[in-house]
Design an enzyme around this catalytic site. Sequence first.
Site, mmCIF file in Angstrom:
data_model
loop_
_atom_site.group_PDB
_atom_site.id
_atom_site.type_symbol
_atom_site.label_atom_id
_atom_site.label_comp_id
_atom_site.label_asym_id
_atom_site.label_seq_id
_atom_site.Cartn_x
_atom_site.Cartn_y
_atom_site.Cartn_z
ATOM 1 N N ASP A 86 0.822 -1.194 0.000
ATOM 2 C CA ASP A 86 0.000 0.000 0.000
ATOM 3 C C ASP A 86 0.863 1.253 0.000
ATOM 4 O O ASP A 86 1.911 1.286 0.628
ATOM 5 C CB ASP A 86 -0.860 -0.048 1.274
ATOM 6 C CG ASP A 86 -2.077 0.803 1.157
ATOM 7 O OD1 ASP A 86 -2.787 0.957 2.164
ATOM 8 O OD2 ASP A 86 -2.336 1.341 0.068
ATOM 9 N N HIS A 103 3.590 3.448 -8.910
ATOM 10 C CA HIS A 103 3.463 2.003 -9.135
ATOM 11 C C HIS A 103 4.749 1.411 -9.666
ATOM 12 O O HIS A 103 5.127 0.297 -9.312
ATOM 13 C CB HIS A 103 2.302 1.728 -10.093
ATOM 14 C CG HIS A 103 0.970 2.079 -9.505
ATOM 15 N ND1 HIS A 103 0.538 1.564 -8.306
ATOM 16 C CD2 HIS A 103 -0.009 2.908 -9.934
ATOM 17 C CE1 HIS A 103 -0.660 2.065 -8.024
ATOM 18 N NE2 HIS A 103 -1.015 2.882 -8.980
ATOM 19 N N LEU A 197 11.528 -20.505 -4.271
ATOM 20 C CA LEU A 197 10.621 -19.531 -3.676
ATOM 21 C C LEU A 197 9.355 -19.540 -4.514
ATOM 22 O O LEU A 197 9.420 -19.619 -5.733
ATOM 23 C CB LEU A 197 11.249 -18.132 -3.714
ATOM 24 C CG LEU A 197 10.330 -16.924 -3.446
ATOM 25 C CD1 LEU A 197 9.909 -16.890 -2.000
ATOM 26 C CD2 LEU A 197 11.032 -15.630 -3.800
#
Lengths: 310, 271
Positions: A86, A103, A197
């Site tokens: 956020d 972004h 991962l």
Amino acid sequence: MLSLRVRPPTSFDFRRFNAGDLERRWRLSRDCFLSFSPKLEENRGVRFGVKSSKSEVSFTAAEEEETLPEELQPELMPKHVAIIMDGNGRWAKNRGLQPWDGHRAGVEALKEIVELCGKWGIQVLTVFAFSTDNWIRPRIEIDFLFSLFERALKSEFQNLAENNVRISIIGDSSKLPKSLLRVINEVEEVTKNNTRLQLIVAVGYSGKYDVLQACRGIAQRVKDGEIGVEEIDERLIEEELETNCTEFPYPDLLIRTSGELRVSNFLLWQLAYTELFFAQELWPDFGRSGFIEALTSFQQRQRRFGGRKS
Amino acid sequence: MNTREEVGEFTQISNALMSLMRKFIFKVLRVGPIPTNISFIMDGNRRFAKKRNLEGLDAGHRAGFISVKYILQYCKEIGVPYVTLYAFGMDNFKRGPEEVKCVMDLMLEKVELTIDQAVSGNMNGVRIIFAGDLNSLNERFRAATQKLMKLTEENRDLIVVVCVAYSTSVEIVHAVRDSCVRKCKNGDGPVALELSDVEECMYTSVVPVPDLVIRTGGGDRLSNFMTWQTSRSLLHRTEALWPELGLWHLVWAILKFQRMQYYLQKKKKFH
């Protein structure tokens, strides 16, 4: 919350952004010890000064495996970390930039965290990229976000595939653009056997939607006579949820940046006993030091899962 | 909810003064938005007992119950319509059998005490609802909870939801089962299953979603408590243990909620 170090609004420059990050790390006394070690210094130099402006996710040689900071204990590392990324919009606004610059900075921050997770033995990383509630944002921002996502996937996936990272996408894919869906399917297919991962990206996702679609799946099975109503239990719902793509569907740690104290409809069922950590920084500023702080806090917590630690 | 105690004159005056002070504070609070439903995760009872060297397995929980009474009184005075309390979770059955029995006995004792109060008309307009998998409780306790719910059904001033044998996983499983049964009975396809159908079958469907979750005891997790309903709520945690929770913690939490509300409303308008 406004960042205390106010940078003058300039055109967006990755190197500058990263240099500020380096400066902050030098100031942290606990990192100073590590940054003097020549091996790491050299690696950092490679990342920030010498390479081209487009930084790449790099899991360098096995030497980097031991770069767990001294305040973190390897046996207490969480297996699954979830992050709500956020604050991109606010970060851009604070610098007088457009939301899409925020972004883009967010994507860079994510690359850094993915790299750290791979090095430090965290096995699953779930990130909340786009929620069902974000559909009300302006169309131009949504289009930009999807094209940014597509570009990031295309440019990084070779790298991630080589580094044994598996990518999975969860969420309601029915409203996503076709080109993005194609790239997603391709990426998931190519990386599905990787083991180091697992990066789960939640796009068009909401916790309630996930439970609802699991419910629908189960209802269909009941209707088809496959299972009886009395057989519906927690395990069955777990199997039907979108997080069934991973071995560890329950996050141990949830990090939310930008100081908001809410879960905002992310991973509902799975958050039952997750430790929550709310960071004040905005997502592009989060970086390694924020991540270490979150992990340190996690390692100090006493998890009882409803029982008692005598 | 007053206990019948003999209070001296000095105590009476000081109580009256405190109540006057609270009235002023709450009047100021009421200028801003008040949460519709506050939920409390009441953690830290045993740590409190250890800290104060109290004897007995349930000493901490008894202290916790006193705290419950005060908090409910404050919430009523502020004008919060709904309060949810996380009394006992399904996962708490994992604790030692003596402790579980002790807590259950204590809760039964308090429920029966409250029934007496309700019968004698001393409830002050408080309605109690029990939410959770009540079938997993023992017979006597279940009967007592049904009786108390029935007795206080008409009250409207403050609605208290006590979550016993509750956990979101169990609640969702139960809701999925119920909504499956409903839909299959009606002959509708499963795709007709909507969010509202599932939400109707939840244990806590009678009350609105919590606006504010206060967790005591310093832990920063939801512990399988209303994770569905609290997805948009403000999560507030405090290091104070549950029996230590007082007026100021509550006021601070509500002030924080009010500050966030302003920002949330702006965000909603912007988007």
